[in-house]
Design a protein around this motif. Structure first.
Motif, mmCIF file in Angstrom:
data_model
loop_
_atom_site.group_PDB
_atom_site.id
_atom_site.type_symbol
_atom_site.label_atom_id
_atom_site.label_comp_id
_atom_site.label_asym_id
_atom_site.label_seq_id
_atom_site.Cartn_x
_atom_site.Cartn_y
_atom_site.Cartn_z
ATOM 1 N N THR A 1 30.845 12.362 37.943
ATOM 2 C CA THR A 1 30.421 11.051 38.417
ATOM 3 C C THR A 1 28.975 11.140 38.902
ATOM 4 N N LEU B 1 27.724 10.812 41.723
ATOM 5 C CA LEU B 1 27.582 11.484 43.017
ATOM 6 C C LEU B 1 28.163 12.899 43.025
ATOM 7 N N HIS B 2 28.636 13.370 41.903
ATOM 8 C CA HIS B 2 29.248 14.698 41.849
ATOM 9 C C HIS B 2 28.260 15.776 42.272
ATOM 10 N N LYS C 1 26.438 15.896 44.772
ATOM 11 C CA LYS C 1 25.271 15.376 45.481
ATOM 12 C C LYS C 1 25.496 15.468 46.990
ATOM 13 N N VAL D 1 25.320 13.705 50.360
ATOM 14 C CA VAL D 1 25.328 12.320 50.838
ATOM 15 C C VAL D 1 25.465 12.320 52.354
ATOM 16 N N ALA E 1 32.393 8.227 48.409
ATOM 17 C CA ALA E 1 31.530 9.341 48.012
ATOM 18 C C ALA E 1 32.330 10.626 47.820
ATOM 19 N N GLU F 1 34.133 10.847 44.592
ATOM 20 C CA GLU F 1 33.274 11.121 43.440
ATOM 21 C C GLU F 1 32.741 12.553 43.462
ATOM 22 N N ALA G 1 31.146 14.203 46.047
ATOM 23 C CA ALA G 1 29.916 14.439 46.802
ATOM 24 C C ALA G 1 30.176 15.328 48.011
ATOM 25 N N ASP H 1 20.462 13.779 48.790
ATOM 26 C CA ASP H 1 20.308 12.936 47.606
ATOM 27 C C ASP H 1 20.479 11.451 47.919
ATOM 28 N N GLN H 2 21.402 11.148 48.817
ATOM 29 C CA GLN H 2 21.673 9.747 49.148
ATOM 30 C C GLN H 2 21.861 9.607 50.662
#
Length: 199
Positions: free
Chosen positions: A3, A5-6, A8, A10, A27, A30, A32, A79-80
C-alpha cells in the motif's frame, strides 16, 4: 501488493483519540510505522490498548515549542505527519469562558505551526504534512450553490480561471485561454490552452 503507506514512518500529532486515533488505525492497517502523540497519559494508554504494540506513543504538549522541537529532533526522518491536535469546545450562544476555549485554539494554531516548523526538515522526499479541518461538508464538489464544499478540496484541481484580489469581478484564464457567454449567462464556452490536455 504494498500500500502507499507500507513501511512508511507516520506521525500523528494528537492521535490518542477521535480522528487522530482513526487515522492511526488506518495507517497501521496499511503497514506503516506509526507514532501517536498526545498530552494526556490516560488517553495515550487507552490508545496503546486499542492500537496494540505496533504503534509507539509519545507524551508531550503540542503547545510546548521546546518539547515539540525535541520530539522531531529525535526522529531520523518521517514520511507523513498528520496534525489533529486541539479539540474545539463549541456552543451556538458562545457561552464557554474564553479560558476554556483558549487551550484548544492555541493548539490548533501554535501546536500546528510548531509541528510543521520542526517536522519539515525531517520529511523524506515526497513526504507530506496534513492538517485536519474542523467543520462539515455536503459535497466534494467545491462549486455547489447550496451547502458547504469539503475544506481544502480546492487544492486537488487546477482552475480554469483565477481571480485577482485587487480587481473585483475580473477573471484571468489559467487552463482556459478565452471564455464566451451571452448576456443572460445561460451558457459558457471555454477555449482551453494548448497544454491544458496535459494537466
Amino acid at each position: 501488493m504494498p500500500t502507499p503507506l507500507h513501511e512508511k514512518t507516520v506521525v500523528i500529532l494528537g492521535g490518542s483519540s477521535g480522528i487522530g486515533l482513526a487515522t492511526a488505525y488506518a495507517a497501521l492497517s496499511e503497514g506503516a510505522h506509526v507514532t501517536v502523540t498526545g498530552r494526556t497519559s490516560g488517553k495515550l494508554k487507552a490508545a496503546t490498548t486499542k492500537l496494540g504494540s505496533a504503534a509507539a506513543t509519545v507524551q508531550f504538549d503540542a503547545n510546548d515549542e521546546p518539547a515539540t522541537e525535541a520530539f522531531f529532533a529525535s526522529l531520523n526522518s518521517l514520511d507523513q505527519l498528520f496534525i489533529t491536535v486541539g479539540s474545539l469546545v463549541s456552543d451556538q450562544q458562545l457561552q464557554p469562558e474564553s479560558s476554556t476555549l483558549r487551550p484548544a485554539l492555541d493548539a490548533r494554531f501554535w501546536g500546528a505551526l510548531f509541528a510543521a516548523k520542526y517536522a519539515t526538515p525531517k520529511l523524506s522526499k515526497g513526504g507530506s504534512i496534513t492538517f485536519s479541518a474542523v467543520g462539515s461538508y455536503d459535497s466534494f464538489n467545491p462549486f455547489i450553490l447550496k451547502g458547504q464544499g469539503a475544506a481544502g478540496i480546492g487544492n486537488l484541481y487546477e482552475t480554469l480561471t483565477t481571480s485577482s484580489s485587487d480587481e473585483a469581478f475580473t477573471e484571468y484564464g489559467l487552463l482556459a485561454e478565452s471564455i464566451e457567454w451571452p448576456d443572460d449567462r445561460s451558457w459558457v464556452c471555454l477555449l482551453y490552452t494548448s497544454d491544458a490536455a496535459d494537466e
